[in-house]
Structure formats: structure tokens, C-alpha cells
Design a protein around this motif. Structure first.
Motif, PDB file in Angstrom:
ATOM      1  N   LEU A 255       0.829  -1.204   0.000  1.00 13.81           N
ATOM      2  CA  LEU A 255       0.000   0.000   0.000  1.00 13.81           C
ATOM      3  C   LEU A 255       0.867   1.260   0.000  1.00 13.81           C
ATOM      4  O   LEU A 255       0.522   2.259  -0.642  1.00 13.81           O
ATOM      5  N   THR A 256       1.990   1.191   0.715  1.00 18.12           N
ATOM      6  CA  THR A 256       2.916   2.330   0.718  1.00 18.12           C
ATOM      7  C   THR A 256       3.476   2.568  -0.676  1.00 18.12           C
ATOM      8  O   THR A 256       3.569   3.713  -1.139  1.00 18.12           O
ATOM      9  N   LEU A 257       3.840   1.485  -1.356  1.00 12.33           N
ATOM     10  CA  LEU A 257       4.341   1.633  -2.722  1.00 12.33           C
ATOM     11  C   LEU A 257       3.236   2.144  -3.655  1.00 12.33           C
ATOM     12  O   LEU A 257       3.509   2.894  -4.604  1.00 12.33           O
ATOM     13  N   PHE A 258       1.990   1.738  -3.381  1.00 11.90           N
ATOM     14  CA  PHE A 258       0.864   2.212  -4.181  1.00 11.90           C
ATOM     15  C   PHE A 258       0.786   3.738  -4.139  1.00 11.90           C
ATOM     16  O   PHE A 258       0.718   4.404  -5.185  1.00 11.90           O
ATOM     17  N   VAL A 259       0.781   4.301  -2.927  1.00 11.48           N
ATOM     18  CA  VAL A 259       0.659   5.761  -2.827  1.00 11.48           C
ATOM     19  C   VAL A 259       1.952   6.444  -3.245  1.00 11.48           C
ATOM     20  O   VAL A 259       1.922   7.529  -3.861  1.00 11.48           O
ATOM     21  N   TYR A 260       3.093   5.808  -2.964  1.00  8.32           N
ATOM     22  CA  TYR A 260       4.374   6.401  -3.347  1.00  8.32           C
ATOM     23  C   TYR A 260       4.524   6.498  -4.873  1.00  8.32           C
ATOM     24  O   TYR A 260       4.912   7.541  -5.401  1.00  8.32           O
ATOM     25  N   VAL A 261       4.241   5.396  -5.567  1.00  5.53           N
ATOM     26  CA  VAL A 261       4.392   5.419  -7.025  1.00  5.53           C
ATOM     27  C   VAL A 261       3.415   6.428  -7.630  1.00  5.53           C
ATOM     28  O   VAL A 261       3.744   7.130  -8.598  1.00  5.53           O
ATOM     29  N   GLY A 262       2.214   6.528  -7.042  1.00  5.65           N
ATOM     30  CA  GLY A 262       1.289   7.571  -7.486  1.00  5.65           C
ATOM     31  C   GLY A 262       1.917   8.949  -7.349  1.00  5.65           C
ATOM     32  O   GLY A 262       1.847   9.775  -8.273  1.00  5.65           O
ATOM     33  N   SER A 397       0.603  -0.018  -9.332  1.00  9.67           N
ATOM     34  CA  SER A 397      -0.643   0.428  -9.964  1.00  9.67           C
ATOM     35  C   SER A 397      -1.091   1.788  -9.440  1.00  9.67           C
ATOM     36  O   SER A 397      -1.964   2.430 -10.042  1.00  9.67           O
ATOM     37  N   GLY A 398      -0.514   2.236  -8.337  1.00 11.46           N
ATOM     38  CA  GLY A 398      -0.789   3.598  -7.882  1.00 11.46           C
ATOM     39  C   GLY A 398      -0.443   4.625  -8.942  1.00 11.46           C
ATOM     40  O   GLY A 398      -1.046   5.702  -9.012  1.00 11.46           O
ATOM     41  N   GLY A 399       0.532   4.277  -9.780  1.00 16.51           N
ATOM     42  CA  GLY A 399       0.893   5.159 -10.884  1.00 16.51           C
ATOM     43  C   GLY A 399      -0.167   5.229 -11.954  1.00 16.51           C
ATOM     44  O   GLY A 399      -0.148   6.133 -12.803  1.00 16.51           O
TER      45      GLY A 399
END
Length: 443
Positions: A255-262, A397-399
Motif C-alpha cells: 500500500l505504501t508503494l501504491f501511494v508512493y508510485v502515485g 498500480s498507484g501510478g
């Protein structure tokens, strides 16, 4: 956790890491072309901001759709063969750009982006465990940051190369200047812009076929994980875990990577879009500024981790600096260029509006998040490492999703005010740095 390098000819970790570093350069070159491609396609296909950001959505959505299939492919083919297949998928995607450009067909561009994203998913699912597991865990973030230098170094080059090779004499054009042209001149310009894409992508397709063949014949060793189930110490007893969802640090890491990549994609891909709508010249090259600040962040991280600070401390610092720069993005004056004048104006490099400068500075804040999260999230997974890696890759996929949220907010509130959405993103990253990565049970 033990790892075996099954190629006996390889001594030490230098050769595998050198090969993976070259692949990370490839990742960066392919990924950060999007920052130039988005404002380019907005002009060529006459898109709204939200429509243009579907270029990023199609690319990053593949990371969700294809992450688990990629893990299955790697289990069958091995990591090395899987990466060669990933490179060939990129070739297929590049070739789809040819009919897309010839017909100015946005749907074909999106299909090409999804295919390229699928190839990148396979490559990244295989490459990141190499970096984390080949060497001491405590220095994993440093190895990932070195890979980040390669990745973001390519990210600096890619928008500049795209602008030079694809736009050519139209490098200074923007969405605003295109709209101000007479109808006939505008139609001719769009046609010439579109045709400029064909030969560069044909060349890239040929180069990547060669890269796939070289990787297949390279001395890159295969990773072999121990066959024991992953274990975790819980109140003095060993508890067997059979699912990656039983690892809170991993799930929260995804989830952290989700928001980070976004946040990373918003900083890297919307800077050109926002600048183009402001009428800033050479907007398609501005992703290079964000990548340059990320390079500075990586270099700093390599110098101080773990010598002076630990990975989790670096993650906290990243979150706090992200909060600060995000506030400056929404509160600064886009009519002033004082900040860039102080930072680099004295060097002769063209200055930018303050708002654009603070978007670029988010690259510095983002630099240490990815390398810090991976080792913290994969710790102790054992034979579940491949599936754990796939789950983290799905976070990319946050991106796809968060830039679209930015696009909707931008059309409703204005481009600058839309960056308010960055504040909760960095708050969640701060939570993971302080508490989330320490969690071993859900209750």
C-alpha cells in the motif's frame, strides 16, 4: 533466508548486480518517457488533461493486472529467462506505436502502453528480488539506491532524447501555443508531430531484440530460494505462515508503494502537462528536472545509509520532506521564478516558475522511499519471496490510478490546487516508516 546462485562460473555479486544495473537503466528509459509522451499525445490526439493521463494509467495498470501472472511465469521459466521474455514484450509494445502514430489512434497508443507495462511488470518482478537478496539485508537499500541512480539517470536522459528525436524542430511547442495556431497550420503541425514518432520507436524495437538475446546468453545466475516455509517469531514461538497476506509489513508495504508510485508519477509525469498548460517552453523535457532531483536524493542516500542513518529513518525523512514540498507546490506563486534562480539560475540553466520547481523537488523527497520499503517489506518471507515481490509490484498500480485522480481534480479545481492530494499520500508513507513496517501480526 538463504539464496543460492546456481551458476558456478560467477564469483561474488558484482556480475549479477552489473547486469541488473543495466536493466534498471532500461527500466528508467522506458518508464520516464511517459513524462514526455503525455503532453506530446495531448497535442497529437487533442486530449483533455484527464484523457492524456490515461497514457500513464494504461502503463501502470499492467502492473496490477500482470503481477501475479508474472510471478507464475518466473516460477516456470526462472528469473533470467523471464526477464528475456519481458524485454521481448517491450519490443511488441514499441511496434504497436507505429500504426498508432500513423493513424493518430489514441486507443492503439493505450494498447501499446499496456503491453509495454506488462513487459516491465515481468522485468521488475524478477529484478528487484535479485537486488534485495544478493547481499546483506542491512545494505539492501543502498543496492536499490544504486539501481535507482541507473533508473533515474535514464529518466533524465529519456525526456531529453524524446524531445530531440521525436519533436525535432517542434521542441518548443506547447498545448497552449498549438491551440493559438490557425486551423490549417495546426493540422499540419499535428501530422508532422505524429510522424516523428515512427522511426525512433522502430529503432528502439531493434535495440531491445538485441538486448533480449544478450541477456539470454549472459552469465546472470539463477536465484534459488530455500524450500522451507517462511517462519516468524511470535512471542517466543515459531508460527508457520503460508500466505503473503499474513504479513502486515508486506501488505502495508504494498500500500505504501501504491501511494508512493502515485506520488512519483504525479511529480514526474504531470510536471510537463501542468507546465504546457501554463505555456512553458520545452514542457516535454521537464520530467528531467524531477529525475535530476531524484538522482541527488539517491546519491545522498548512498552516502549516509546505513553509515549514519537506518532505512526506516530515511523513509521518515522522505515523508516529511514530501509534505513540506507539497505545501509549497500549492502555496507558491507560478508567476515567480525566484526559487529556481537561487537553486540553479546562476549556472545558466533556464529557470522555471516556483510551482514547477517545487514539483521537481518532490523527486528529491521521493528518492529514498522505494529503496527503503523493499527490504523492510520482504524481510523473512522465505519461499514466499516471489509472491511477496509480485504483491509489491502490484503497488505500482498507484501510478495508474492516482494521476487520474489528479487529472479529475485539476479539471475541477485547477492544476495547482490539485496537488493538495499529495499531503495524505506522504502522511501514509510516514505511518509506514514509524509503525507499519514493524507490524508482524494483524492483531
Amino acid at each position: 533466508m538463504e539464496i543460492t546462485l546456481t551458476n558456478e562460473r560467477t564469483t561474488g555479486n558484482f556480475v549479477p548486480l552489473a547486469i541488473i544495473a543495466a536493466l534498471f537503466f532500461v527500466f528508467g528509459f522506458v518508464t520516464w518517457q511517459n513524462g514526455a509522451l503525455i503532453p506530446y499525445l495531448q497535442m497529437v490526439c487533442q486530449l483533455t488533461e484527464t484523457e492524456a493521463l490515461f497514457v500513464a494509467f494504461a502503463f501502470y495498470f499492467a502492473y496490477t493486472a500482470m503481477a501475479l501472472p508474472s510471478a507464475s511465469v518466473l516460477e516456470r521459466t526462472g528469473y533470467k529467462n523471464g526477464m528475456a521474455l519481458g524485454l521481448l514484450l517491450l519490443v511488441v509494445g514499441f511496434l504497436f506505436y507505429i500504426p498508432a502514430a500513423s493513424n493518430q489512434a489514441f486507443s492503439l497508443f493505450l494498447l501499446a502502453q499496456f503491453i509495454i507495462g506488462s513487459g516491465m511488470t515481468l522485468l521488475q518482478t524478477a529484478a528487484n528480488p535479485y537486488v534485495v537478496k544478493v547481499g546483506p539485508v542491512d545494505s539492501a537499500a543502498v543496492r536499490i539506491m544504486f539501481m535507482g541512480l541507473m533508473n533515474k539517470g535514464a529518466g533524465v536522459i529519456a525526456p531529453l532524447a524524446f524531445t530531440a528525436l521525436v519533436l525535432g524542430d517542434f521542441a518548443g511547442i506547447s498545448a497552449l501555443s498549438l491551440e493559438q495556431m490557425p486551423a490549417a497550420e495546426k493540422a499540419d503541425t499535428i501530422e508532422r508531430l505524429s510522424s516523428g514518432l515512427i522511426y525512433p520507436y522502430l529503432g528502439m524495437a531493434a535495440i531491445f531484440v538485441v538486448l533480449a538475446a544478450l541477456l539470454k546468453k549472459s552469465p546472470l545466475p539463477e536465484l534459488s530460494f530455500d524450500e522451507d516455509q517462511a517462519l516468524v517469531e511470535t512471542q517466543g514461538e515459531k508460527e508457520t505462515k503460508t500466505s503473503v497476506l499474513q504479513y502486515p509489513a508486506l501488505v502495508l508495504g504494498a500500500l505504501t508503494l501504491f501511494v508512493y508510485v502515485g506520488a512519483e508519477v504525479i511529480a514526474g509525469d504531470t510536471i510537463g502537462l501542468f507546465a504546457s498548460n501554463l505555456g512553458v517552453a520545452n514542457a516535454t523535457s521537464l520530467t528531467s528536472y524531477t529525475m535530476a532531483f531524484m538522482l541527488i536524493g539517491y546519491a545522498l542516500g548512498i552516502a549516509i545509509i546505513p553509515r549514519f542513518i537506518q532505512q526506516e529513518t530515511a523513509l521518515m525523512a522522505s515523508a516529511v520532506s514530501g509534505l513540506i514540498f507539497s505545501l509549497f507546490v500549492v502555496l507558491s506563486d507560478p508567476g515567480s521564478s525566484g526559487v529556481s534562480q537561487v537553486l540553479w539560475g546562476w549556472s545558466g540553466i533556464a529557470t522555471l516558475p516556483d510551482t514547477i520547481t517545487f514539483i521537481a523537488l518532490l523527486g528529491f523527497a521521493n528518492a529514498l522511499v522505494w529503496p527503503a520499503v523493499w527490504p523492510l517489506a520482504l524481510k523473512g518471507l522465505g519461499q514466499l519471496t516471489a509472491k511477496g515481490s509480485a504483491l509489491l509490484i502490484m503497488g505500482i498500480s498507484g501510478g495508474a490510478i492516482l494521476p487520474l485522480v489528479y487529472g479529475v481534480l485539476s479539471e475541477g479545481l485547477g492544476g495547482q490546487s490539485a496537488y493538495w492530494m499529495m499531503l495524505p499520500i506522504y502522511c501514509f508513507i510516514l505511518f509506514y516508516a514509524v509503525k507499519g513496517h514493524k507490524m508482524t501480526r494483524w492483531s
